[in-house]
Design an enzyme around this catalytic site. Structure first.
Site, PDB file in Angstrom:
ATOM      1  N   LYS A  22      77.893  22.116  57.475  1.00 23.37           N
ATOM      2  CA  LYS A  22      78.068  20.679  57.742  1.00 23.37           C
ATOM      3  C   LYS A  22      77.847  20.385  59.221  1.00 23.37           C
ATOM      4  O   LYS A  22      77.127  19.456  59.585  1.00 23.37           O
ATOM      5  CB  LYS A  22      79.499  20.263  57.349  1.00 23.37           C
ATOM      6  CG  LYS A  22      79.910  18.916  57.877  1.00 23.37           C
ATOM      7  CD  LYS A  22      81.308  18.537  57.474  1.00 23.37           C
ATOM      8  CE  LYS A  22      82.382  18.883  58.479  1.00 23.37           C
ATOM      9  NZ  LYS A  22      82.355  18.106  59.712  1.00 23.37           N
ATOM     10  N   ASN A  23      78.472  21.183  60.065  1.00 29.48           N
ATOM     11  CA  ASN A  23      78.404  20.870  61.503  1.00 29.48           C
ATOM     12  C   ASN A  23      77.038  21.166  62.108  1.00 29.48           C
ATOM     13  O   ASN A  23      76.758  20.748  63.223  1.00 29.48           O
ATOM     14  CB  ASN A  23      79.495  21.633  62.267  1.00 29.48           C
ATOM     15  CG  ASN A  23      80.866  21.033  62.016  1.00 29.48           C
ATOM     16  OD1 ASN A  23      80.988  20.011  61.347  1.00 29.48           O
ATOM     17  ND2 ASN A  23      81.907  21.659  62.543  1.00 29.48           N
ATOM     18  N   CYS A 118      91.406   9.209  65.771  1.00 25.85           N
ATOM     19  CA  CYS A 118      90.990  10.241  64.825  1.00 25.85           C
ATOM     20  C   CYS A 118      92.245  11.023  64.473  1.00 25.85           C
ATOM     21  O   CYS A 118      93.062  11.292  65.344  1.00 25.85           O
ATOM     22  CB  CYS A 118      89.967  11.126  65.525  1.00 25.85           C
ATOM     23  SG  CYS A 118      89.468  12.523  64.562  1.00 25.85           S
ATOM     24  N   ARG A 123      90.151  12.559  70.811  1.00 29.98           N
ATOM     25  CA  ARG A 123      88.718  12.890  70.806  1.00 29.98           C
ATOM     26  C   ARG A 123      87.862  11.886  71.581  1.00 29.98           C
ATOM     27  O   ARG A 123      87.041  11.176  71.008  1.00 29.98           O
ATOM     28  CB  ARG A 123      88.229  13.023  69.356  1.00 29.98           C
ATOM     29  CG  ARG A 123      88.947  14.112  68.610  1.00 29.98           C
ATOM     30  CD  ARG A 123      88.463  14.278  67.210  1.00 29.98           C
ATOM     31  NE  ARG A 123      87.403  15.235  67.097  1.00 29.98           N
ATOM     32  CZ  ARG A 123      86.924  15.679  65.940  1.00 29.98           C
ATOM     33  NH1 ARG A 123      87.416  15.261  64.814  1.00 29.98           N
ATOM     34  NH2 ARG A 123      85.955  16.558  65.896  1.00 29.98           N
ATOM     35  N   ASP A 308      88.692  24.998  63.752  1.00 35.89           N
ATOM     36  CA  ASP A 308      88.466  24.567  62.367  1.00 35.89           C
ATOM     37  C   ASP A 308      89.010  25.562  61.340  1.00 35.89           C
ATOM     38  O   ASP A 308      88.965  25.292  60.143  1.00 35.89           O
ATOM     39  CB  ASP A 308      86.966  24.328  62.114  1.00 35.89           C
ATOM     40  CG  ASP A 308      86.500  23.011  62.732  1.00 35.89           C
ATOM     41  OD1 ASP A 308      87.346  22.229  63.189  1.00 35.89           O
ATOM     42  OD2 ASP A 308      85.269  22.772  62.757  1.00 35.89           O
ATOM     43  N   ARG A 400      84.454  15.695  52.334  1.00 34.33           N
ATOM     44  CA  ARG A 400      83.604  15.493  53.517  1.00 34.33           C
ATOM     45  C   ARG A 400      82.932  16.801  53.930  1.00 34.33           C
ATOM     46  O   ARG A 400      81.850  16.785  54.501  1.00 34.33           O
ATOM     47  CB  ARG A 400      84.452  15.003  54.703  1.00 34.33           C
ATOM     48  CG  ARG A 400      84.796  13.538  54.689  1.00 34.33           C
ATOM     49  CD  ARG A 400      85.542  13.187  55.964  1.00 34.33           C
ATOM     50  NE  ARG A 400      84.911  13.866  57.082  1.00 34.33           N
ATOM     51  CZ  ARG A 400      85.545  14.370  58.140  1.00 34.33           C
ATOM     52  NH1 ARG A 400      86.842  14.259  58.240  1.00 34.33           N
ATOM     53  NH2 ARG A 400      84.883  14.967  59.100  1.00 34.33           N
TER      54      ARG A 400
HETATM   55  C1  UD1 Z   1      82.963  19.603  66.774  1.00 33.41           C
HETATM   56  C2  UD1 Z   1      83.035  19.866  65.291  1.00 33.41           C
HETATM   57  C3  UD1 Z   1      84.484  20.021  64.847  1.00 33.41           C
HETATM   58  C4  UD1 Z   1      85.177  21.106  65.666  1.00 33.41           C
HETATM   59  C5  UD1 Z   1      84.991  20.854  67.166  1.00 33.41           C
HETATM   60  C6  UD1 Z   1      85.524  21.982  68.028  1.00 33.41           C
HETATM   61  C7  UD1 Z   1      81.111  18.699  64.419  1.00 33.41           C
HETATM   62  C8  UD1 Z   1      80.564  17.568  63.626  1.00 33.41           C
HETATM   63  N1  UD1 Z   1      82.430  18.752  64.591  1.00 33.41           N
HETATM   64  O1  UD1 Z   1      83.651  18.381  67.004  1.00 33.41           O
HETATM   65  O2  UD1 Z   1      84.489  20.391  63.465  1.00 33.41           O
HETATM   66  O3  UD1 Z   1      86.557  21.089  65.381  1.00 33.41           O
HETATM   67  O4  UD1 Z   1      83.594  20.699  67.468  1.00 33.41           O
HETATM   68  O5  UD1 Z   1      84.936  23.179  67.677  1.00 33.41           O
HETATM   69  O6  UD1 Z   1      80.379  19.570  64.842  1.00 33.41           O
HETATM   70  N2  UD1 Z   1      86.486  16.129  74.464  1.00 33.41           N
HETATM   71  C9  UD1 Z   1      86.696  15.348  75.578  1.00 33.41           C
HETATM   72  N3  UD1 Z   1      85.684  14.541  75.998  1.00 33.41           N
HETATM   73  C10 UD1 Z   1      84.476  14.481  75.376  1.00 33.41           C
HETATM   74  C11 UD1 Z   1      84.267  15.296  74.239  1.00 33.41           C
HETATM   75  C12 UD1 Z   1      85.298  16.117  73.796  1.00 33.41           C
HETATM   76  O7  UD1 Z   1      87.759  15.366  76.160  1.00 33.41           O
HETATM   77  O8  UD1 Z   1      83.590  13.728  75.817  1.00 33.41           O
HETATM   78  C13 UD1 Z   1      87.581  16.975  73.970  1.00 33.41           C
HETATM   79  C14 UD1 Z   1      88.049  16.534  72.579  1.00 33.41           C
HETATM   80  O9  UD1 Z   1      88.987  15.508  72.681  1.00 33.41           O
HETATM   81  C15 UD1 Z   1      88.641  17.799  72.037  1.00 33.41           C
HETATM   82  C16 UD1 Z   1      87.764  18.882  72.654  1.00 33.41           C
HETATM   83  O10 UD1 Z   1      87.097  18.282  73.764  1.00 33.41           O
HETATM   84  O11 UD1 Z   1      89.950  17.946  72.472  1.00 33.41           O
HETATM   85  C17 UD1 Z   1      86.751  19.477  71.704  1.00 33.41           C
HETATM   86  O12 UD1 Z   1      85.880  18.473  71.264  1.00 33.41           O
HETATM   87  P1  UD1 Z   1      84.367  18.743  70.869  1.00 33.41           P
HETATM   88  O13 UD1 Z   1      84.004  20.161  71.140  1.00 33.41           O
HETATM   89  O14 UD1 Z   1      83.542  17.673  71.473  1.00 33.41           O
HETATM   90  O15 UD1 Z   1      84.429  18.532  69.312  1.00 33.41           O
HETATM   91  P2  UD1 Z   1      83.494  17.653  68.401  1.00 33.41           P
HETATM   92  O16 UD1 Z   1      82.078  17.778  68.856  1.00 33.41           O
HETATM   93  O17 UD1 Z   1      84.078  16.301  68.241  1.00 33.41           O
END
Ligand code: UD1
Length: 420
Positions: A22-23, A118, A123, A308, A400
């Site tokens: 999925k990811n 979320c 996030r 995850d 999902r």
């Molecule tokens: C992706 C995965 C999700 C997984 C996560 C961490 C997808 C669709 N989803 O989510 O399943 O749990 O990686 O492996 O691929 N953060 C910030 N600022 C930002 C972006 C992120 O502070 O601009 C923080 C988030 O709040 C969170 C952490 O970084 O605490 C990790 O987020 P991120 O790695 O971006 O996860 P996703 O891409 O949302």
């Protein structure tokens, strides 16, 4: 909304085919917007998140054809007719934000609803936005939307250091940089296997990328990219979920279509808890040898233990011999499964980002609610091992990210059925 009814106590036996990730597919579908030519994506998983991403990119003007039977999607984004992703889809699918990079690169503007609250934490998207700004975009935030514009004709290359190796920010900036003027370097980039899959898709499109899978990714912008074909990598989280369920139920299963290398952190923890894991080239066998031993687990970006899989291992350690300590470092609010597991008799204390779990001989089946995707998976695992009947509510969260989960589990001997 639907529920799963599980009668616990049956060991999982046999073999199962793991679906595509999925990811991995979500950013790849979004990256199809970078070209006017047709892209063919193979081995698509039948998931609600995939349907939502298809709906989003077709709202933007892409012609999307899904062939569920042959598990293929073709995307042809000849001309993009819109550049807005509305709140309804973005609130369902946070990965919607990943269209920002390709839209900025291809049409120079993107308006995407703020992802909003979320269930597993706030996030934010600040790292994505800082990166786009460094590449010359102007960002405005108002009325619930983030609007990014490129005042020059193109984004330009930049050196971007991510404060945290965010998966989404790395993917968004990587896709934006493909058509930028000059060289972009993403430092402290995420190195998850899904980033490598995205980069390999982009390279097949003609992008110039090196370093994907390490903490420094270099992208030399090109004028245009072409259509291509791609087969999506296996879903390491689905595989980890089945491994955990088999180990806990005292089962013996072989998973096909896996990359054992991607599963190392999960394999290591299951082995540490006393289970036998046999790795093949693209298979993995799990033998549930005994009641699990307690574990200490701390989530980290790849190659650390994946957030995850945290909920599933939390459920697992509820049945362990001794006290387990689980620390969640990635998301600030990812213990929502704990209250539900307590309804089944689990002894868990949460202190900030740490859960302390006193293992029990067994849990009792109960009515529980899936509060998010992986929390739902954790409750299924607990239900499969518990005594009596477990009813998991709100299973739309599970749909999902897990394809035909009840069918796959039934074929392995589980007593699980879906009711509507
Ligand atoms: C992706 C995965 C999700 C997984 C996560 C961490 C997808 C669709 N989803 O989510 O399943 O749990 O990686 O492996 O691929 N953060 C910030 N600022 C930002 C972006 C992120 O502070 O601009 C923080 C988030 O709040 C969170 C952490 O970084 O605490 C990790 O987020 P991120 O790695 O971006 O996860 P996703 O891409 O949302």
């Amino acid at each position: 909304m639907g529920a799963f009814i599980i009668h616990g106590g049956k060991p999982l036996m046999g073999s199962a085919l793991i679906s595509s990730s999925k990811n991995a597919i979500l950013p790849i579908l979004s990256a199809c917007l970078l070209t006017a030519e047709e892209c063919l994506i193979r081995q698509i998983p039948g998931l609600d998140d995939v349907s939502d991403m298809c709906e989003l990119i077709s709202n933007l003007g892409a012609n999307v054809k899904v062939n569920g039977r042959s598990r293929k999607i073709t995307v042809s984004a000849q001309s993009l007719t819109a550049h807005t992703a509305g709140y309804e889809l973005v609130s369902k699918l946070r990965a919607s934000f990943l269209v920002t990079g390709p839209l900025l690169a291809r049409v120079g503007t993107a308006k995407v609803a703020l992802p909003g609250g979320c269930p597993i934490g706030s996030r934010p998207v600040d790292l994505h936005l800082k990166g786009f700004e460094a590449m010359g975009a102007i960002i405005e935030n108002g009325h619930g939307f983030i609007e990014a514009r490129c005042p020059d004709k193109k984004l330009h290359g930049a050196t971007i250091y991510l404060d945290f190796p965010s998966v989404g920010a790395t993917e968004n900036l990587l896709t934006a940089a493909v058509l930028a003027e000059g060289r972009t370097i993403i430092e402290n980039a995420a190195s998850e296997p899904e980033i490598v899959d995205l980069a390999s898709f982009l390279v097949k499109m003609g992008a110039k990328i090196s370093g994907a899978g390490t903490d420094t990714i270099t992208i030399d912008g090109v004028d245009k990219v072409n259509g291509t074909e791609h087969t999506i990598m296996p879903d390491r989280i689905e595989a980890g979920t089945f491994m955990t369920a088999a180990a806990l139920t005292g089962g013996d299963i072989t998973l096909k279509n896996v990359v054992p290398e991607h599963l190392k952190p999960v394999t290591a923890k299951l082995r540490e808890s006393g289970m036998e894991i046999i790795e093949g080239n693209d298979t993995i066998r799990v033998k549930g040898e005994r009641r699990p031993l307690a574990l200490d687990i701390k989530t980290h970006p790849f190659p650390g233990f994946p957030t995850d899989m945290q909920a599933q291992l939390s459920a697992y350690t509820c049945f362990a011999e001794g006290t387990s300590v689980i620390v969640e470092t990635i998301f600030e609010n990812r213990f929502m499964h704990v209250n539900e597991l307590r309804r089944m008799g689990a002894q868990i204390r949460v202190d900030g980002r740490t859960a302390i779990i006193e293992g029990m001989e067994t849990l009792q089946g109960a009515q529980v609610r899936a509060t998010d995707l992986r929390a739902g998976a954790a409750l299924i695992i607990a239900g499969l091992a518990a005594t009596g009947t477990t009813e998991v509510l709100d299973i739309h969260h599970i749909d999902r990210g897990y394809e035909f989960i009840e069918n796959k589990l039934q074929r392995l001997g589980a007593d699980i059925r879906r009711i509507s």
